[in-house]
Design an enzyme around this catalytic site. Sequence first.
Site, short mmCIF file in Angstrom:
data_model
loop_
_atom_site.label_atom_id
_atom_site.label_comp_id
_atom_site.label_asym_id
_atom_site.label_seq_id
_atom_site.Cartn_x
_atom_site.Cartn_y
_atom_site.Cartn_z
CB ILE A 160 -1.00 0.02 1.17
CG1 ILE A 160 -0.30 -0.09 2.53
CG2 ILE A 160 -2.03 -1.08 1.03
CD1 ILE A 160 -1.26 -0.05 3.71
CG ASP A 161 0.03 4.23 -2.87
OD1 ASP A 161 0.71 3.39 -3.49
OD2 ASP A 161 -0.99 4.78 -3.34
CE LYS A 162 6.80 8.90 3.03
NZ LYS A 162 7.79 9.91 2.55
#
Length: 323
Positions: free
Chosen positions: A143-145
């Site tokens: 999952i994105d930062k």
Amino acid sequence: MPSNEGSLQVEVSVADDGTRLDRLLAASLDDLSRNRIKPLIKEGLVLLNGAPALNPSQKVRAGEVYEITVPEAVESEPEPENIPLSIEFEDEHLIVINKPAGMVVHPAAGNWSGTLVNALLHHCRDSLSGIGGVKRPGIVHRIDKDTSGLMVVAKSDAAHQGLAALFAAHDIERRYKAIVWGRIYPASGEIEGSVGRDPHNRKRMAMVTKGGKTALTRYQLVENFSDIAGLVSCELETGRTHQIRVHMTHIGHPLVGDPLYSRAKRSRVSALPEERQKTILSFNRQALHAETLGFVHPVTDKLLKFEVDFPSDLRELTKAFRG
């Protein structure tokens, strides 16, 4: 002796006569995937009558006895770091993490430390049995930062192989909550279309007609915020880079706070009290949270399902929209 290091023996049964060597070993050795076994064969670590069996596709014969040497797993390059983790579940095979916003999943250029992998290397230590022969956590999805929420990570080769197969077959339940701009109409639907690199901005993804990957998101309006914005639930059928962010932007509802796909416009919230405007306009990450994760445990076959609430920053944002 652990089953993923040392010397092992596999005898070919009558039922397995004529089977490919790599398939036989993968079926016989639960903790080693076929992708792990092939390099062992090619490196001369699988012996038949004292001689290396170097061809993964060679046919085995009933009565043959293969000796497999599995090197001790070596340390991966990322360094262990004592970073606190919010753990929802853990056993010898896998771990489910509630990742905070701001944490990168895997070390890369510009983010060599402080990542989830660094934290897991410290937390798991000797319980990592080795993914592909390396002592590292098996990252099967990301999952994105700046997205918060649930992730599952493999600790063993068997779990890594099984989880990868579940993701490939779309047999993982993944539901996100997002706060998006505008009045959502219709209140539910499907967004389908290929997602690929934006030809005009290489940092962004976009809906594309060539070179992308098929992507499907199902969304449902959960709560409307006076037509200014809305809380939506998004279920992923596929898991492409920035998929929800791209799909919701495509239908005219970019995520609040998204620095890449949306810009905060004061006109959108000008009718709200100043303090609420300040909270909304200063929110500086995409308002996206991986709320639900469900899957069948790849080793125990137990059905697992996890749900985690919004972190504090998203709770404050929701409160600002509600008033």
